[in-house]
Design a protein around this motif. Structure first.
Motif, PDB file in Angstrom:
ATOM      1  N   ALA A   1       0.810  -1.222   0.000  1.00 38.70           N
ATOM      2  CA  ALA A   1       0.000   0.000   0.000  1.00 38.70           C
ATOM      3  C   ALA A   1       0.843   1.271   0.000  1.00 38.70           C
TER       4      ALA A   1
ATOM      5  N   MET B   1      -7.241  -3.759  -1.912  1.00 36.45           N
ATOM      6  CA  MET B   1      -6.596  -3.470  -0.626  1.00 36.45           C
ATOM      7  C   MET B   1      -7.574  -3.690   0.537  1.00 36.45           C
ATOM      8  N   THR B   2      -8.850  -3.376   0.275  1.00 41.86           N
ATOM      9  CA  THR B   2      -9.859  -3.583   1.327  1.00 41.86           C
ATOM     10  C   THR B   2      -9.951  -5.064   1.673  1.00 41.86           C
TER      11      THR B   2
ATOM     12  N   ASP C   1     -10.439   1.218  -3.105  1.00 41.16           N
ATOM     13  CA  ASP C   1      -9.555   0.172  -3.628  1.00 41.16           C
ATOM     14  C   ASP C   1      -9.999  -1.185  -3.063  1.00 41.16           C
TER      15      ASP C   1
ATOM     16  N   GLN D   1      -9.315   4.848   4.247  1.00 40.72           N
ATOM     17  CA  GLN D   1      -8.266   5.299   3.342  1.00 40.72           C
ATOM     18  C   GLN D   1      -8.303   4.517   2.020  1.00 40.72           C
ATOM     19  N   PHE D   2      -8.668   3.215   2.133  1.00 46.57           N
ATOM     20  CA  PHE D   2      -8.675   2.381   0.926  1.00 46.57           C
ATOM     21  C   PHE D   2     -10.099   2.066   0.443  1.00 46.57           C
ATOM     22  N   SER D   3     -11.026   2.974   0.773  1.00 48.07           N
ATOM     23  CA  SER D   3     -12.431   2.675   0.447  1.00 48.07           C
ATOM     24  C   SER D   3     -12.683   2.562  -1.057  1.00 48.07           C
TER      25      SER D   3
END
Lengths: 246, 250
Positions: free
Chosen positions: B48, B218-219, B215, B211-213
């Motif tokens: 990330a 990554m979630t 993506d 922060q990764f909403s």
């Protein structure tokens, strides 16, 4: 001299519909000091309820339960049908429980507990948990716990009915020996006629609906009692007849 | 040759000290279970392009909130259960608690924001609400299931006060406490991430998922990491406690 006297004891329970059920009806009798007194009868005759009243476990009843002046009501021994030894405490801690409740000092507790464990053959198992013991051993712990406070009166609620017949016979012999040595009053509930004759000095035969004492039999049969003897069978027949008649 | 000799030596040691090596393997397994989520998140940080320390700080903040809330909820839930498992009060208290536990927790969000502001206190408040009822009802059920004869034994031998609490009530409530903790913490993980996102506190798992909403990859990796942490905590703490507590209640 009487250790405990029941004067006109009445006890009613409410069933789940709120209907009153008379568990005990006008029970009047006395238990002499130092005797082995048996409450015998079929299920539902109120024998355990009467034992609970005598031991102070049941306080909601009509009538009077009078104790001799020398009897300390806070030091009764009680042996339960399903042992009632706490599963998370070791054998030692279970036996020590009544003494811990009395806030006795640890050294004295240790001496008394070890003494009792030894007399019941439990020394080796002092630090075992109840789940590691057989039914007979568990009941030994229950008896040791009842004896550790040196009670003047000990109550036993069908103490051998959850055990196999060999273990029950063995424990009955030990209980008799303990009673003869320590000269305390024993009040025991049972539905086993043979057990009642083998152990009791007097046997209160109870009947159900409502629970009452029909008669008290003096068991003068000399000890040790032979359960295969003519006298024993005669007594057994007599009691059976009384129970059947109700 | 050296390898061969080493193998023979190892075999001999393993045979001779089988019990020790079994235990050593247990230790190694435990270390792996603990280290795996940490390694996973270090790897995640690398993917990330964020600092590993930031991720660990997020995990730390969330775990700290959860821990504080768990302590508060357990003390409250356990105390209430002990107070109301018997006696007249329980007839009124239990239906009232049943209604309270059915209230949707987030319905209280506006009031809670007014009371606590957007703070750690607010998050902990919601976590307490998530944990307290499972703990309360499980402890209550444990205490209600105590055999009548145990109560009578304690009564006839005059066990009272602190001694009764220590020797009777606390041990009898432990299986319920453990079960309630497992269920309560299960709910609390959800409440934790949700509240951290809603409050927008900027630290913890919530901040990290926020922060990764956009993506999804990554979630998903983040969720796997979170599950690994939950698994580690369950495996290392709750499951052994559950087994131990039930074996003692037999």
């Amino acid at each position: 001299m009487n250790a405990i006297t029941f004067n006109h004891i009445h006890k009613t329970f409410k069933d789940y519909r709120g209907k009153k059920l008379e568990a005990l009806h006008d029970v009047t009798c006395s238990i002499k000091q130092g005797e082995f007194f048996i409450l015998l009868g079929p299920s539902g005759c109120g024998k355990s309820t009467l034992l609970r009243i005598a031991s102070g476990l049941e306080k909601d009843f009509a009538g009077e339960c009078v104790y001799d002046k020398e009897i300390n009501q806070s030091a009764f021994g009680f042996v339960f049908q399903s042992f009632a030894i706490l599963p998370w405490l070791s054998v030692y801690d279970n036996v020590a429980l009544p003494l811990v409740a009395q806030k006795m000092n640890e050294n004295k507790i240790h001496t008394l507990v070890m003494e009792e464990l030894e007399s019941l053959g439990l020394t080796k198992f002092a630090h075992h948990l109840p789940k590691e013991l057989s039914g007979g051993m568990k009941q030994r712990v229950g008896i040791a716990r009842a004896l550790v406070i040196k009670p003047k009166v000990i109550f036993l609620d069908e103490p051998f009915s959850a055990l196999d017949s060999f273990t029950a016979t063995e424990l009955r012999i030990e209980l008799l020996k303990i009673w003869q040595e320590r000269k305390m009053t024993i009040v025991m509930v049972t539905h086993n006629i043979e057990e009642a004759i083998e152990l009791g000095d007097r046997i209160a035969v109870m009947s159900a609906r409502p629970g009452k004492i029909d008669t008290i039999i003096d068991n003068t049969f000399s000890r040790p009692r032979n359960s295969r003897s003519q006298t024993f069978f005669e007594m057994e027949d007599k009691i059976t007849e009384l129970i059947v008649k109700g | 040759m050296i390898l061969h000799d080493t193998m023979i030596l190892m075999t001999w040691i393993l045979q001779r000290h089988k019990h020790i090596y079994q235990r050593r393997w247990h230790v190694i397994f435990a270390l792996i279970v603990i280290a795996l989520p940490l390694i996973f998140f270090a790897f995640f940080a690398h993917l990330a392009h964020i600092e590993t320390a930031v991720i660990y700080a997020d995990i730390g903040s969330s775990l700290l909130r959860l821990f504080i809330a768990y302590i508060i909820a357990t003390i409250l839930g356990w105390t209430l259960a002990v107070m109301f498992y018997r006696g007249r009060g329980s007839n009124i208290a239990l239906p009232a608690f049943d209604v309270l536990q059915s209230v949707p927790t987030f319905a209280a969000l506006p009031i809670a924001v007014l009371t606590f502001g957007k703070s750690n206190g607010l998050i902990i408040f919601f976590l307490v609400l998530a944990i307290i009822w499972p703990v309360f009802f499980s402890v209550l059920s444990s205490l209600k299931m105590i055999k009548g004869e145990y109560h009578e034994a304690v009564q006839i031998y005059g066990l009272r006060g602190w001694k009764k609490l220590k020797l009777f009530v606390i041990p009898a409530s432990i299986p319920g406490l453990i079960t309630g903790s497992i269920v309560g913490l299960g709910d609390a993980w959800e409440a934790l991430v949700t509240t951290e996102i809603i409050v927008g506190i900027g630290t913890g798992f919530g901040a990290f998922f926020q922060q990764f909403s956009n993506d999804s990859k990554m979630t998903i990796i983040g969720i796997i990491g979170l599950l690994m942490i939950i698994f580690t905590i369950n495996k290392m703490i709750w499951l052994p406690l559950l087994e131990k507590s039930h074996s003692l209640a037999e």
